[in-house]
Scaffold this motif. Structure first.
Motif, PDB file in Angstrom:
ATOM      1  N   LYS A 367       0.856  -1.180   0.000  1.00 16.82           N
ATOM      2  CA  LYS A 367       0.000   0.000   0.000  1.00 16.82           C
ATOM      3  C   LYS A 367       0.898   1.239   0.000  1.00 16.82           C
ATOM      4  CE  LYS A 367      -3.573   2.618   0.551  1.00 16.82           C
ATOM      5  NZ  LYS A 367      -4.580   2.804  -0.494  1.00 16.82           N
ATOM      6  N   ILE A 368       0.576   2.169  -0.891  1.00 15.14           N
ATOM      7  CA  ILE A 368       1.354   3.406  -0.943  1.00 15.14           C
ATOM      8  C   ILE A 368       0.604   4.458  -0.140  1.00 15.14           C
ATOM      9  CG2 ILE A 368       2.315   5.183  -2.463  1.00 15.14           C
ATOM     10  CD1 ILE A 368       2.199   2.873  -4.661  1.00 15.14           C
ATOM     11  N   PHE A 369       1.088   4.724   1.058  1.00  9.57           N
ATOM     12  CA  PHE A 369       0.475   5.751   1.894  1.00  9.57           C
ATOM     13  C   PHE A 369       1.101   7.101   1.552  1.00  9.57           C
ATOM     14  CE2 PHE A 369      -0.186   1.952   4.641  1.00  9.57           C
ATOM     15  CZ  PHE A 369      -1.575   1.991   4.654  1.00  9.57           C
ATOM     16  N   HIS A 370       0.260   8.103   1.389  1.00 10.18           N
ATOM     17  CA  HIS A 370       0.744   9.445   1.058  1.00 10.18           C
ATOM     18  C   HIS A 370       0.964  10.271   2.329  1.00 10.18           C
ATOM     19  CE1 HIS A 370      -0.728   9.746  -3.357  1.00 10.18           C
ATOM     20  NE2 HIS A 370      -0.720   8.475  -3.004  1.00 10.18           N
ATOM     21  N   SER A 371       1.967  11.167   2.286  1.00 12.64           N
ATOM     22  CA  SER A 371       2.148  12.167   3.364  1.00 12.64           C
ATOM     23  C   SER A 371       2.086  13.539   2.720  1.00 12.64           C
ATOM     24  CB  SER A 371       3.494  11.975   4.067  1.00 12.64           C
ATOM     25  OG  SER A 371       3.585  10.708   4.613  1.00 12.64           O
ATOM     26  N   GLY A 372       3.253  14.028   2.254  1.00 14.06           N
ATOM     27  CA  GLY A 372       3.292  15.355   1.627  1.00 14.06           C
ATOM     28  C   GLY A 372       2.998  15.260   0.144  1.00 14.06           C
ATOM     29  N   ARG A 386       8.367  14.618   3.988  1.00 12.50           N
ATOM     30  CA  ARG A 386       8.106  13.193   3.804  1.00 12.50           C
ATOM     31  C   ARG A 386       6.938  13.100   2.822  1.00 12.50           C
ATOM     32  NH1 ARG A 386       7.835  10.423   9.575  1.00 12.50           N
ATOM     33  NH2 ARG A 386       6.516  12.207  10.063  1.00 12.50           N
ATOM     34  N   VAL A 387       7.092  12.331   1.787  1.00 10.04           N
ATOM     35  CA  VAL A 387       6.126  12.363   0.684  1.00 10.04           C
ATOM     36  C   VAL A 387       5.252  11.115   0.645  1.00 10.04           C
ATOM     37  CG1 VAL A 387       5.899  12.548  -1.833  1.00 10.04           C
ATOM     38  CG2 VAL A 387       7.638  13.886  -0.629  1.00 10.04           C
ATOM     39  N   LEU A 388       5.893   9.934   0.718  1.00  8.91           N
ATOM     40  CA  LEU A 388       5.141   8.678   0.658  1.00  8.91           C
ATOM     41  C   LEU A 388       5.709   7.722   1.692  1.00  8.91           C
ATOM     42  CD1 LEU A 388       5.331   8.033  -3.233  1.00  8.91           C
ATOM     43  CD2 LEU A 388       3.373   9.025  -2.011  1.00  8.91           C
ATOM     44  N   CYS A 389       4.898   6.756   2.086  1.00  6.60           N
ATOM     45  CA  CYS A 389       5.439   5.643   2.875  1.00  6.60           C
ATOM     46  C   CYS A 389       4.911   4.363   2.236  1.00  6.60           C
ATOM     47  CB  CYS A 389       5.025   5.742   4.339  1.00  6.60           C
ATOM     48  SG  CYS A 389       5.669   4.391   5.345  1.00  6.60           S
ATOM     49  N   VAL A 390       5.792   3.679   1.522  1.00  2.00           N
ATOM     50  CA  VAL A 390       5.411   2.473   0.780  1.00  2.00           C
ATOM     51  C   VAL A 390       5.512   1.291   1.744  1.00  2.00           C
ATOM     52  CG1 VAL A 390       5.968   1.025  -1.196  1.00  2.00           C
ATOM     53  CG2 VAL A 390       6.251   3.521  -1.341  1.00  2.00           C
ATOM     54  N   THR A 391       4.385   0.658   2.016  1.00  3.19           N
ATOM     55  CA  THR A 391       4.298  -0.303   3.114  1.00  3.19           C
ATOM     56  C   THR A 391       3.795  -1.659   2.611  1.00  3.19           C
ATOM     57  OG1 THR A 391       3.725   1.597   4.500  1.00  3.19           O
ATOM     58  CG2 THR A 391       3.400  -0.565   5.479  1.00  3.19           C
ATOM     59  N   SER A 392       4.449  -2.728   3.031  1.00  2.00           N
ATOM     60  CA  SER A 392       4.054  -4.065   2.574  1.00  2.00           C
ATOM     61  C   SER A 392       3.945  -5.040   3.726  1.00  2.00           C
ATOM     62  CB  SER A 392       5.093  -4.635   1.598  1.00  2.00           C
ATOM     63  OG  SER A 392       5.270  -3.772   0.522  1.00  2.00           O
ATOM     64  N   LEU A 393       3.143  -6.065   3.472  1.00  2.59           N
ATOM     65  CA  LEU A 393       3.051  -7.210   4.377  1.00  2.59           C
ATOM     66  C   LEU A 393       3.883  -8.345   3.786  1.00  2.59           C
ATOM     67  CD1 LEU A 393      -0.794  -7.449   5.033  1.00  2.59           C
ATOM     68  CD2 LEU A 393       0.941  -7.001   6.787  1.00  2.59           C
ATOM     69  N   SER A 404       8.354  -3.959  -0.398  1.00  3.24           N
ATOM     70  CA  SER A 404       8.280  -2.489  -0.324  1.00  3.24           C
ATOM     71  C   SER A 404       9.318  -1.841  -1.233  1.00  3.24           C
ATOM     72  CB  SER A 404       8.463  -2.006   1.114  1.00  3.24           C
ATOM     73  OG  SER A 404       7.271  -2.188   1.823  1.00  3.24           O
ATOM     74  N   TYR A 405      10.558  -2.341  -1.173  1.00  3.53           N
ATOM     75  CA  TYR A 405      11.601  -1.720  -2.003  1.00  3.53           C
ATOM     76  C   TYR A 405      11.364  -1.937  -3.494  1.00  3.53           C
ATOM     77  CZ  TYR A 405      14.461   0.135   1.730  1.00  3.53           C
ATOM     78  OH  TYR A 405      14.915   0.895   2.782  1.00  3.53           O
ATOM     79  N   GLU A 406      10.710  -3.045  -3.835  1.00  4.43           N
ATOM     80  CA  GLU A 406      10.391  -3.278  -5.239  1.00  4.43           C
ATOM     81  C   GLU A 406       9.424  -2.186  -5.730  1.00  4.43           C
ATOM     82  OE1 GLU A 406       9.838  -7.544  -5.995  1.00  4.43           O
ATOM     83  OE2 GLU A 406       8.119  -6.839  -7.184  1.00  4.43           O
ATOM     84  N   ALA A 407       8.415  -1.894  -4.905  1.00  7.10           N
ATOM     85  CA  ALA A 407       7.454  -0.841  -5.277  1.00  7.10           C
ATOM     86  C   ALA A 407       8.133   0.530  -5.277  1.00  7.10           C
ATOM     87  CB  ALA A 407       6.270  -0.863  -4.318  1.00  7.10           C
ATOM     88  N   VAL A 408       8.991   0.769  -4.270  1.00  8.18           N
ATOM     89  CA  VAL A 408       9.699   2.055  -4.174  1.00  8.18           C
ATOM     90  C   VAL A 408      10.517   2.300  -5.437  1.00  8.18           C
ATOM     91  CG1 VAL A 408      11.661   3.180  -3.003  1.00  8.18           C
ATOM     92  CG2 VAL A 408       9.796   2.183  -1.645  1.00  8.18           C
ATOM     93  N   SER A 409      11.169   1.246  -5.957  1.00  5.74           N
ATOM     94  CA  SER A 409      12.090   1.420  -7.089  1.00  5.74           C
ATOM     95  C   SER A 409      11.363   1.892  -8.353  1.00  5.74           C
ATOM     96  CB  SER A 409      12.830   0.115  -7.365  1.00  5.74           C
ATOM     97  OG  SER A 409      11.918  -0.830  -7.904  1.00  5.74           O
ATOM     98  N   LYS A 410      10.053   1.733  -8.383  1.00  2.00           N
ATOM     99  CA  LYS A 410       9.323   2.130  -9.593  1.00  2.00           C
ATOM    100  C   LYS A 410       8.798   3.567  -9.512  1.00  2.00           C
ATOM    101  CE  LYS A 410       7.977  -2.591 -10.428  1.00  2.00           C
ATOM    102  NZ  LYS A 410       7.050  -3.540  -9.794  1.00  2.00           N
TER     103      LYS A 410
END
Ligand code: AMP
Ligand code: GLY
Length: 428
Positions: A367-372, A386-393, A404-410
């Motif tokens: 889930k890509i949680f938004h901040s700023g 802080r712009v996003l917090c990409v969070t995974s189970l 999470s890092y796989e999603a972050v890299s995109k």
């Protein structure tokens, strides 16, 4: 409990996006308003952003009254310290959070330290100074490193660790004389430097009873390997393996219970999240700080693991039955990586278009949680440090980390920065 709930979430960070996301899944919830929210909150089902600042508590009350809001949930500390819960309660409007008196546990570091001393809650040795010359004299005679804290709220920037007298004197000059943080820094707490590993212990308190939530650990500094300036938090995971069952019991017994009892003895009504920032070293645990709210980014991985209905959970704190709430957690681990603007936590620019945020779909595990973030001509652009917090189970912290890092890299934008070592401490 009816299925027509109207909820107001106060705040605009990743924490509030995670609350909103979880609330939108509740069968009890009909509509959610987020004041002011971000580009992520308004995308959630049943949700609308409202253009009211989170510290404008009078306008928030007017809105809650006009819309017949059933429950207001406050994310950040500012409105709590300002008295949003007192104001809403006076007008018979239900608001989840502590009163402003009780929120002093976060709003005033000297108050929190004196409270811990009074109720024998383990914490670092300290002195409080309101006079610059006395602080200077103390710094001339103490050993280093030492920790200097601005007494009031300073957006997570009011704590410095000083390696020597020269930088320590510059810091108290800037806090106490130049008033870098306004009145928040006119009083300072100078305290013993503690070594160890930090963990976040977050609970719900219903005035008397305590329900501990899943444990978590945050990464406070901007640099990999825990170096550099302190931030609001660059990533977090849950559970925190450092909190063993034994340690959990100890924290409940020696820290959380005495804190809740102390609040009662002080005559405060504390219904809300209570967060103890812990320093753990060789089985010794001390409280670094209290927060009177949920942590950001700890909320994001914790909400992903929460299986119970969030409204039912919060409502049980109004019935004073929180300790009996049958809370359930996903057995998976969760890990969130914060993506931030270059320059944060100091100066940074905003307004950059975030690439691939639309094509990078949230999956069942990520889930890509938004901040700023905000919308500009239909495009999602950066609007904060802080712009996003990409969070995974995942089945383990390591598995969640990989996802999470796989999603972050995109995902990308000009000047995007993130730490690459989130979770490493837990993957030994
Ligand atoms: P606080 O806002 O009081 O939690 O401080 C922010 C951060 O500063 C903490 O998360 C720690 O990383 C660090 N810190 C605060 N107090 C101490 C201390 N007494 N010893 C070592 N580090 C500290
Ligand atoms: N992540 C630490 C805080 O919310 O204060």
């Amino acid at each position: 409990m009816n299925n027509e709930y109207k909820v107001l979430v106060v705040g605009n960070g990743g924490r509030e996006h995670a609350f909103t996301w979880k609330l939108s899944q509740s069968k009890h919830v009909k509509s959610i308003y987020v004041a002011p929210g971000n580009a992520g909150t308004e995308r959630e089902e049943k949700t609308r952003n409202i253009d009211i600042d989170s510290s404008d508590i009078d306008s928030l009350l007017n809105f809650a009254k006009k819309e017949n809001i059933d429950l207001t949930i406050v994310g950040p500390e500012n409105p709590l310290v300002k008295g949003i819960v007192d104001l809403f309660t006076e007008h018979g409007v239900k608001c989840f959070g502590p009163s402003s008196d009780a929120a002093q546990l976060e709003g005033s570091k000297s108050y929190a330290k004196d409270f811990m001393k009074k109720y024998s809650i383990p914490t670092a040795e300290y002195e409080v100074f309101t006079d610059h010359d006395s602080a200077k004299e103390y710094l001339n005679n103490c050993s280093y490193p030492i920790v200097i804290k601005a007494n009031g709220l300073a957006a997570g920037k009011g704590v410095t660790i000083e390696e020597n007298i020269n930088t320590a004197l510059i810091t108290i000059g800037s806090f106490m004389k130049d008033e870098t943080f306004g009145s928040a820094g006119k009083t300072v707490v100078i305290e013993e430097f503690l070594v160890g590993e930090e963990a976040s212990f977050i609970a719900i308190v219903d005035g008397h009873n305590i329900l501990p939530l899943a444990t978590s650990q945050d990464h406070k500094t901007i640099g990999e390997g825990d170096i550099g300036l302190n931030t609001g938090g660059m990533g977090a995971y849950s559970p925190a393996p450092i909190i063993t069952e034994e340690l959990h019991e100890y924290v409940m017994h020696k820290i959380m219970r005495p804190t809740a009892d102390g609040l009662i003895k002080e005559g405060f009504s504390y219904r809300g999240f209570l967060y103890a920032g812990l320093m753990i070293h060789n089985d010794e645990v001390k409280v670094l700080e209290y927060n009177c709210r949920f942590g950001d980014p700890e909320t994001q991985p914790i909400m992903m693991r929460l299986e119970s209905d969030f409204i039912e959970l919060l409502e049980s704190s109004f019935d004073n039955t929180i300790a009996d709430f049958p809370i359930s957690w996903k057995k998976e681990s969760s890990l969130g990586v914060v993506m931030s603007s270059k320059g944060y936590p100091e100066k940074y620019k905003t307004g950059y278009a975030i690439k691939n945020i639309d094509t990078e779909k949230n999956s069942i595990d990520t889930k890509i949680f938004h901040s700023g973030t905000t919308k500009n001509n239909g495009e999602i652009v950066t609007s904060g440090g802080r712009v996003l917090c990409v969070t995974s189970l995942g089945d383990s912290i390591e598995a969640a980390k990989i996802k999470s890092y796989e999603a972050v890299s995109k995902i990308n934008w000009d000047g995007c920065y993130y730490r690459k070592d989130i979770g490493n401490k837990a993957i030994k």
